[in-house]
Design a protein around this motif. Structure first.
Motif, PDB file in Angstrom:
ATOM      1  N   VAL A  84       5.510 -61.104 -51.707  1.00  0.00           N
ATOM      2  CA  VAL A  84       4.867 -60.617 -50.445  1.00  0.00           C
ATOM      3  C   VAL A  84       3.385 -60.242 -50.711  1.00  0.00           C
ATOM      4  O   VAL A  84       3.122 -59.828 -51.795  1.00  0.00           O
ATOM      5  CB  VAL A  84       5.684 -59.490 -50.075  1.00  0.00           C
ATOM      6  CG1 VAL A  84       5.843 -58.225 -51.116  1.00  0.00           C
ATOM      7  CG2 VAL A  84       5.232 -58.836 -48.662  1.00  0.00           C
ATOM      8  N   ILE A  85       2.637 -60.645 -49.733  1.00  0.00           N
ATOM      9  CA  ILE A  85       1.345 -60.476 -49.944  1.00  0.00           C
ATOM     10  C   ILE A  85       0.876 -59.451 -48.647  1.00  0.00           C
ATOM     11  O   ILE A  85       1.281 -59.758 -47.494  1.00  0.00           O
ATOM     12  CB  ILE A  85       0.692 -61.673 -49.709  1.00  0.00           C
ATOM     13  CG1 ILE A  85       0.802 -62.713 -50.845  1.00  0.00           C
ATOM     14  CG2 ILE A  85      -0.955 -61.310 -49.651  1.00  0.00           C
ATOM     15  CD1 ILE A  85       0.212 -64.082 -50.446  1.00  0.00           C
ATOM     16  N   LYS A 133       3.612 -66.288 -59.477  1.00  0.00           N
ATOM     17  CA  LYS A 133       2.728 -65.106 -59.285  1.00  0.00           C
ATOM     18  C   LYS A 133       1.137 -65.722 -59.297  1.00  0.00           C
ATOM     19  O   LYS A 133       0.367 -65.296 -58.424  1.00  0.00           O
ATOM     20  CB  LYS A 133       2.689 -64.153 -60.150  1.00  0.00           C
ATOM     21  CG  LYS A 133       1.770 -62.937 -60.204  1.00  0.00           C
ATOM     22  CD  LYS A 133       2.370 -61.628 -59.713  1.00  0.00           C
ATOM     23  CE  LYS A 133       1.311 -60.728 -59.468  1.00  0.00           C
ATOM     24  NZ  LYS A 133       1.840 -59.306 -59.394  1.00  0.00           N
ATOM     25  N   GLN A 134       0.801 -66.477 -60.072  1.00  0.00           N
ATOM     26  CA  GLN A 134      -0.307 -67.055 -60.053  1.00  0.00           C
ATOM     27  C   GLN A 134      -0.847 -67.971 -58.836  1.00  0.00           C
ATOM     28  O   GLN A 134      -1.676 -67.845 -58.117  1.00  0.00           O
ATOM     29  CB  GLN A 134      -0.732 -68.070 -61.287  1.00  0.00           C
ATOM     30  CG  GLN A 134      -2.151 -68.674 -61.382  1.00  0.00           C
ATOM     31  CD  GLN A 134      -2.284 -69.472 -62.646  1.00  0.00           C
ATOM     32  OE1 GLN A 134      -1.196 -69.846 -63.262  1.00  0.00           O
ATOM     33  NE2 GLN A 134      -3.566 -69.816 -62.803  1.00  0.00           N
ATOM     34  N   ARG A 150      -8.566 -56.053 -48.820  1.00  0.00           N
ATOM     35  CA  ARG A 150      -7.809 -55.739 -50.018  1.00  0.00           C
ATOM     36  C   ARG A 150      -6.420 -56.512 -49.824  1.00  0.00           C
ATOM     37  O   ARG A 150      -6.132 -56.857 -48.702  1.00  0.00           O
ATOM     38  CB  ARG A 150      -7.413 -54.268 -50.595  1.00  0.00           C
ATOM     39  CG  ARG A 150      -6.700 -53.740 -49.234  1.00  0.00           C
ATOM     40  CD  ARG A 150      -6.014 -52.564 -49.637  1.00  0.00           C
ATOM     41  NE  ARG A 150      -5.479 -51.766 -48.547  1.00  0.00           N
ATOM     42  CZ  ARG A 150      -4.152 -52.289 -47.989  1.00  0.00           C
ATOM     43  NH1 ARG A 150      -3.593 -53.172 -48.664  1.00  0.00           N
ATOM     44  NH2 ARG A 150      -3.601 -51.732 -47.018  1.00  0.00           N
ATOM     45  N   SER A 151      -5.904 -56.878 -51.049  1.00  0.00           N
ATOM     46  CA  SER A 151      -4.653 -57.424 -50.912  1.00  0.00           C
ATOM     47  C   SER A 151      -3.814 -57.156 -52.342  1.00  0.00           C
ATOM     48  O   SER A 151      -4.223 -56.587 -53.141  1.00  0.00           O
ATOM     49  CB  SER A 151      -4.807 -59.104 -51.174  1.00  0.00           C
ATOM     50  OG  SER A 151      -5.083 -59.480 -52.538  1.00  0.00           O
ATOM     51  N   HIS A 152      -2.529 -56.780 -51.702  1.00  0.00           N
ATOM     52  CA  HIS A 152      -1.367 -56.488 -52.745  1.00  0.00           C
ATOM     53  C   HIS A 152      -0.444 -57.478 -52.641  1.00  0.00           C
ATOM     54  O   HIS A 152       0.099 -57.849 -51.723  1.00  0.00           O
ATOM     55  CB  HIS A 152      -1.004 -54.865 -52.364  1.00  0.00           C
ATOM     56  CG  HIS A 152      -2.098 -53.870 -52.490  1.00  0.00           C
ATOM     57  ND1 HIS A 152      -2.439 -53.375 -53.657  1.00  0.00           N
ATOM     58  CD2 HIS A 152      -2.584 -53.212 -51.718  1.00  0.00           C
ATOM     59  CE1 HIS A 152      -3.268 -52.521 -53.457  1.00  0.00           C
ATOM     60  NE2 HIS A 152      -3.166 -52.118 -52.287  1.00  0.00           N
ATOM     61  N   ILE A 153       0.173 -57.647 -53.865  1.00  0.00           N
ATOM     62  CA  ILE A 153       1.217 -58.499 -54.340  1.00  0.00           C
ATOM     63  C   ILE A 153       2.390 -58.197 -54.812  1.00  0.00           C
ATOM     64  O   ILE A 153       2.087 -57.227 -55.714  1.00  0.00           O
ATOM     65  CB  ILE A 153       0.839 -59.929 -55.040  1.00  0.00           C
ATOM     66  CG1 ILE A 153      -0.428 -60.655 -54.208  1.00  0.00           C
ATOM     67  CG2 ILE A 153       1.845 -60.928 -55.253  1.00  0.00           C
ATOM     68  CD1 ILE A 153      -1.269 -61.646 -55.117  1.00  0.00           C
ATOM     69  N   LYS A 154       3.604 -58.264 -54.297  1.00  0.00           N
ATOM     70  CA  LYS A 154       4.834 -57.640 -55.115  1.00  0.00           C
ATOM     71  C   LYS A 154       5.870 -58.865 -55.238  1.00  0.00           C
ATOM     72  O   LYS A 154       5.989 -59.795 -54.037  1.00  0.00           O
ATOM     73  CB  LYS A 154       5.182 -56.509 -54.271  1.00  0.00           C
ATOM     74  CG  LYS A 154       4.462 -55.145 -54.369  1.00  0.00           C
ATOM     75  CD  LYS A 154       5.089 -54.074 -53.747  1.00  0.00           C
ATOM     76  CE  LYS A 154       4.188 -52.823 -54.169  1.00  0.00           C
ATOM     77  NZ  LYS A 154       4.785 -51.699 -54.172  1.00  0.00           N
ATOM     78  N   SER A 155       6.484 -58.916 -56.173  1.00  0.00           N
ATOM     79  CA  SER A 155       7.524 -59.623 -56.015  1.00  0.00           C
ATOM     80  C   SER A 155       8.887 -59.295 -55.406  1.00  0.00           C
ATOM     81  O   SER A 155       8.742 -57.982 -55.014  1.00  0.00           O
ATOM     82  CB  SER A 155       8.052 -59.995 -57.623  1.00  0.00           C
ATOM     83  OG  SER A 155       8.611 -58.871 -58.186  1.00  0.00           O
ATOM     84  N   TYR A 156       9.839 -59.833 -55.271  1.00  0.00           N
ATOM     85  CA  TYR A 156      11.085 -59.165 -54.401  1.00  0.00           C
ATOM     86  C   TYR A 156      11.517 -58.119 -55.225  1.00  0.00           C
ATOM     87  O   TYR A 156      11.931 -57.259 -54.493  1.00  0.00           O
ATOM     88  CB  TYR A 156      12.058 -60.390 -54.547  1.00  0.00           C
ATOM     89  CG  TYR A 156      13.259 -59.839 -53.671  1.00  0.00           C
ATOM     90  CD1 TYR A 156      13.399 -59.861 -52.415  1.00  0.00           C
ATOM     91  CD2 TYR A 156      14.595 -59.696 -54.571  1.00  0.00           C
ATOM     92  CE1 TYR A 156      14.703 -59.532 -51.672  1.00  0.00           C
ATOM     93  CE2 TYR A 156      15.613 -59.073 -53.951  1.00  0.00           C
ATOM     94  CZ  TYR A 156      15.721 -59.100 -52.553  1.00  0.00           C
ATOM     95  OH  TYR A 156      16.465 -58.721 -51.706  1.00  0.00           O
ATOM     96  N   ALA A 157      11.655 -58.155 -56.390  1.00  0.00           N
ATOM     97  CA  ALA A 157      12.249 -56.948 -57.470  1.00  0.00           C
ATOM     98  C   ALA A 157      11.274 -56.034 -57.261  1.00  0.00           C
ATOM     99  O   ALA A 157      11.949 -54.837 -56.966  1.00  0.00           O
ATOM    100  CB  ALA A 157      12.430 -57.434 -58.800  1.00  0.00           C
ATOM    101  N   GLU A 158      10.001 -56.220 -57.173  1.00  0.00           N
ATOM    102  CA  GLU A 158       9.092 -54.839 -57.110  1.00  0.00           C
ATOM    103  C   GLU A 158       9.155 -54.248 -55.954  1.00  0.00           C
ATOM    104  O   GLU A 158       9.297 -53.000 -55.431  1.00  0.00           O
ATOM    105  CB  GLU A 158       7.728 -55.353 -57.545  1.00  0.00           C
ATOM    106  CG  GLU A 158       7.339 -55.754 -58.594  1.00  0.00           C
ATOM    107  CD  GLU A 158       6.176 -56.340 -58.853  1.00  0.00           C
ATOM    108  OE1 GLU A 158       5.393 -56.179 -59.810  1.00  0.00           O
ATOM    109  OE2 GLU A 158       5.695 -57.296 -58.219  1.00  0.00           O
ATOM    110  N   PHE A 159       9.432 -55.113 -54.778  1.00  0.00           N
ATOM    111  CA  PHE A 159       9.511 -54.683 -53.377  1.00  0.00           C
ATOM    112  C   PHE A 159      10.652 -53.835 -53.147  1.00  0.00           C
ATOM    113  O   PHE A 159      10.606 -52.795 -52.598  1.00  0.00           O
ATOM    114  CB  PHE A 159       9.390 -55.872 -52.492  1.00  0.00           C
ATOM    115  CG  PHE A 159       9.418 -55.497 -50.811  1.00  0.00           C
ATOM    116  CD1 PHE A 159       8.020 -55.433 -50.338  1.00  0.00           C
ATOM    117  CD2 PHE A 159      10.447 -55.401 -50.289  1.00  0.00           C
ATOM    118  CE1 PHE A 159       8.175 -54.935 -49.080  1.00  0.00           C
ATOM    119  CE2 PHE A 159      10.663 -55.164 -48.943  1.00  0.00           C
ATOM    120  CZ  PHE A 159       9.288 -54.794 -48.217  1.00  0.00           C
ATOM    121  N   VAL A 160      11.736 -54.378 -53.672  1.00  0.00           N
ATOM    122  CA  VAL A 160      13.035 -53.695 -53.521  1.00  0.00           C
ATOM    123  C   VAL A 160      13.076 -52.209 -54.330  1.00  0.00           C
ATOM    124  O   VAL A 160      13.553 -51.371 -53.720  1.00  0.00           O
ATOM    125  CB  VAL A 160      14.313 -54.522 -53.898  1.00  0.00           C
ATOM    126  CG1 VAL A 160      15.691 -53.797 -54.323  1.00  0.00           C
ATOM    127  CG2 VAL A 160      14.491 -55.717 -53.066  1.00  0.00           C
TER     128      VAL A 160
END
Length: 163
Positions: A84-85, A133-134, A150-160
């Motif tokens: 997610v961005i 991720k890259q 600004r931008s923030h990126i999270k993986s599915y696991a981080e988001f949950v």
């Protein structure tokens, strides 16, 4: 208390389809789907009923639905995704949509925001597919201007994990 109000399309979302085509044209063909949420972060305490009223004023009940997230209420994603961005304005940059949302809240609820309170907007894009991720970081760079956003990126696991 800070609350996030997420507004998303109930059905077909032309913005999402256009964004998906753009990513494919940039070479990211492994993205098979995406969806977009417009997020309003409201930094002021409101009751649950007031928050529901605010969310209904910021969304179109025919074409959109909303999600409320407070520190007490964690939100689960509607389906699994890779990354997610979130793109939002940097502090000090004028956020016209947030300013208008703040006026809607003040006028609708007959309240005033203190200097330390406010509304902030961002747009969240959920990417579905096999991407790294890259690659996601490269996609995020194509979506915003780092001088004002600004931008923030999270993986599915981080988001949950973060709710």
């Amino acid at each position: 208390m800070t609350t996030r109000i997420g507004i998303m399309s109930r059905g077909f979302d032309a913005r999402a389809k256009t964004r998906l085509k753009k990513f494919h044209s940039l070479g990211y063909k492994n993205i098979i789907d995406l969806w977009i949420i417009d997020s309003y972060t409201v930094d002021k305490s409101f009751s649950q009923n007031q928050l529901e009223e605010i969310a209904s004023k910021l969304s179109n009940p025919i074409t959109q639905e909303y999600i409320l997230r407070t520190e007490k209420i964690k939100v689960k994603p509607k389906k699994e995704f890779a990354f997610v961005i979130e793109i939002g304005f940097l502090p000090g940059v004028t956020d016209n949509v947030a300013h208008t949302a703040g006026e809607i809240i003040e006028d609708g609820l007959k309240v005033k925001f203190k200097e330390t309170e406010g509304v902030y907007t961002s747009q969240i894009t959920f990417l579905v597919g096999k991407i790294s991720k890259q690659e996601t970081e490269s996609i995020a760079l194509s979506m915003h201007n780092p001088l004002i956003q600004r931008s923030h990126i999270k993986s599915y696991a981080e988001f949950v994990k973060d709710g």
